[in-house]
Structures are given as C-alpha cells and as structure tokens.
Design a protein around this motif. Structure first.
Motif, PDB file in Angstrom:
ATOM      1  N   PRO A  23       0.840  -1.199   0.000  1.00  0.00           N
ATOM      2  CA  PRO A  23       0.000   0.000   0.000  1.00  0.00           C
ATOM      3  C   PRO A  23       0.875   1.250   0.000  1.00  0.00           C
ATOM      4  N   SER A  25       1.881   4.845   1.141  1.00  0.00           N
ATOM      5  CA  SER A  25       1.688   5.503   2.430  1.00  0.00           C
ATOM      6  C   SER A  25       1.108   6.908   2.306  1.00  0.00           C
ATOM      7  N   LEU A  27      -1.180   9.485  -0.351  1.00  0.00           N
ATOM      8  CA  LEU A  27      -1.990   9.582  -1.561  1.00  0.00           C
ATOM      9  C   LEU A  27      -2.243  11.057  -1.858  1.00  0.00           C
ATOM     10  N   VAL A  76      -4.911   1.518  -8.403  1.00  0.00           N
ATOM     11  CA  VAL A  76      -5.379   2.711  -7.713  1.00  0.00           C
ATOM     12  C   VAL A  76      -6.907   2.679  -7.614  1.00  0.00           C
ATOM     13  N   SER A  77      -7.428   2.787  -6.405  1.00  0.00           N
ATOM     14  CA  SER A  77      -8.879   2.787  -6.189  1.00  0.00           C
ATOM     15  C   SER A  77      -9.385   4.218  -6.044  1.00  0.00           C
ATOM     16  N   SER A  79     -12.886   6.670  -5.452  1.00  0.00           N
ATOM     17  CA  SER A  79     -14.242   6.663  -4.903  1.00  0.00           C
ATOM     18  C   SER A  79     -14.946   7.958  -5.286  1.00  0.00           C
ATOM     19  N   THR A  89      -8.706   6.659  -2.968  1.00  0.00           N
ATOM     20  CA  THR A  89      -8.907   6.223  -1.592  1.00  0.00           C
ATOM     21  C   THR A  89      -7.889   5.179  -1.153  1.00  0.00           C
ATOM     22  N   SER A  90      -7.265   4.504  -2.115  1.00  0.00           N
ATOM     23  CA  SER A  90      -6.185   3.577  -1.786  1.00  0.00           C
ATOM     24  C   SER A  90      -5.393   3.302  -3.061  1.00  0.00           C
ATOM     25  N   ALA A  91      -4.162   2.895  -2.860  1.00  0.00           N
ATOM     26  CA  ALA A  91      -3.305   2.553  -4.001  1.00  0.00           C
ATOM     27  C   ALA A  91      -2.233   1.589  -3.528  1.00  0.00           C
ATOM     28  N   ALA A  92      -1.806   0.743  -4.443  1.00  0.00           N
ATOM     29  CA  ALA A  92      -0.732  -0.209  -4.154  1.00  0.00           C
ATOM     30  C   ALA A  92       0.268  -0.182  -5.292  1.00  0.00           C
TER      31      ALA A  92
END
Length: 109
Positions: A23, A25, A27, A76-77, A79, A89-92
């Motif tokens: 993930p 850290s 964004l 990459v998410s 929303s 909202t999140s990414a890896a």
C-alpha cells in the motif's frame, strides 16, 4: 473497435498482475472532475516504444502496467465524492524487484 470505447483487460496482449503489493503511504488529496474520471476510465494504450504505460479501469480500480513487459505496477482505487468528482482512496505498488526494480511508497497527482 470504437475509438471512444474504454480499454479493458482484454485490450492488451499480455498482462501480469502485481505479485507483491505494498500500500502507498501517501496519496494525493486531489479531486478529479467527472470529465477527468471519464478520461481516466477510458484507459490508455502506449503508441510507441518510448511510452511506458498501458492503463485500464475495472469498476473504480485503475490498473497501470508497463507497456513492454505487461507487469502490473500500480493499482489505484477511486471513490466518488458527494459533491462530484472522484478521489483516490487507496493505491498499491508492485515491490517485487523482478517486476519493477524499485519500491515507491508515495503517489503524487
């Protein structure tokens, strides 16, 4: 194929999923407009060897793969926001050195 049709996973010859995701850290706190999200979700196919990325979206997740190898590097998410637009909202990122050779921990817009 319709030029404006979104690219999909099947639009690309070879794609390899992220093997060892980490993930991110940090964004970006940027908001993408509805028009910008529409462009992002249509994806991108590299047109020459100088371009490095193939990009497509499935639902609210954008996948970024290296164009030469097909290795997944980012997921990459996004929303939707109540006002309008979208935010990450999140990414890896891939951390397997055989896939990328690097270990990014932040993402900037």
């Amino acid at each position: 194929m319709d030029r404006d049709a979104p690219l999909t996973r099947s639009s690309f010859r070879t794609l390899h999923p992220i093997v060892t995701p980490q993930p991110l850290s940090q964004l970006p706190d940027r908001v993408w407009t509805v028009a910008e999200w529409d462009r992002i979700r249509r994806g991108y196919r590299s047109r020459s060897m100088d371009e490095k990325w193939n990009i497509f979206a499935e639902d609210d997740i954008v996948f970024m793969h290296r164009s030469w190898t097909g290795h997944g590097i980012y997921e990459v998410s996004f929303s939707p926001l109540a006002a309008s637009g979208r935010a990450i909202t999140s990414a890896a990122v891939e951390t397997d050195p055989n896939g990328t050779g690097g270990r990014a921990t932040t993402m900037t817009a």
